[in-house]
Motif scaffolding. Sequence first.
Motif, PDB file in Angstrom:
ATOM      1  N   THR A 272       0.833  -1.195   0.000  1.00 52.12           N
ATOM      2  CA  THR A 272       0.000   0.000   0.000  1.00 52.12           C
ATOM      3  C   THR A 272       0.870   1.248   0.000  1.00 52.12           C
ATOM      4  O   THR A 272       0.619   2.188  -0.744  1.00 52.12           O
TER       5      THR A 272
ATOM      6  N   LYS B  58     -10.674   6.798  -2.620  1.00 49.62           N
ATOM      7  CA  LYS B  58     -10.799   5.498  -1.956  1.00 49.62           C
ATOM      8  C   LYS B  58     -12.067   5.522  -1.118  1.00 49.62           C
ATOM      9  O   LYS B  58     -12.251   6.412  -0.298  1.00 49.62           O
TER      10      LYS B  58
ATOM     11  N   GLN C 161     -14.247   3.110   1.544  1.00 47.26           N
ATOM     12  CA  GLN C 161     -14.111   1.908   2.365  1.00 47.26           C
ATOM     13  C   GLN C 161     -15.462   1.577   2.984  1.00 47.26           C
ATOM     14  O   GLN C 161     -16.124   2.435   3.561  1.00 47.26           O
TER      15      GLN C 161
ATOM     16  N   ASP D 179     -12.221  -2.128   0.265  1.00 48.18           N
ATOM     17  CA  ASP D 179     -11.681  -0.867  -0.222  1.00 48.18           C
ATOM     18  C   ASP D 179     -11.893  -0.823  -1.724  1.00 48.18           C
ATOM     19  O   ASP D 179     -11.479  -1.735  -2.445  1.00 48.18           O
TER      20      ASP D 179
ATOM     21  N   TYR E 127     -11.168   1.514  -5.072  1.00 48.49           N
ATOM     22  CA  TYR E 127     -10.329   2.607  -5.560  1.00 48.49           C
ATOM     23  C   TYR E 127     -10.890   3.105  -6.891  1.00 48.49           C
ATOM     24  O   TYR E 127     -11.087   2.325  -7.820  1.00 48.49           O
TER      25      TYR E 127
END
Length: 148
Positions: A18, A97, A99, A108, A110
């Motif tokens: 990440t 992002k 979540q 998550d 993106y």
Amino acid sequence: MLYTLPSPTPSAMRALLTAALLVPFLAACASSGGTTSTPRPGKVTGQPVRAPIRAAPRDPTFQSIAGLQGVIGANESQIVRQFGTPRLNVWEGDARKLQFTGTACVLDVYLYPTSQSREPIASYVDARRASDGEEVDRAACVAALKRR
């Protein structure tokens, strides 16, 4: 005496990955050092005004995993309709992002802008168990969060 390092845990590897993926976003946010200053007549300004950073749209690679068809390629409002209000909604440069959490997993999503869309669209999904952070099947997590 020879010392060996212990092998990293999956969660440590995910954290390193990440961090490595965020480096380009952070670099895009870095200033090139060029600032512009626009003083108003009769007023002295001490703070330069930075020009906004505008990243050119790019065409991200989209995940192709069975079970993610309704998520990959969707925009933010379409994703929110599926999963409800996100726990996190974070802008990282021109990417976003979202979540979502449930008792079974954390998802998550993106979203990245493309040359074909006016708003960011989902191109990548990551999922992990809510209890210990271990990776789980992404499609199973999507299905579990849609059922709640």
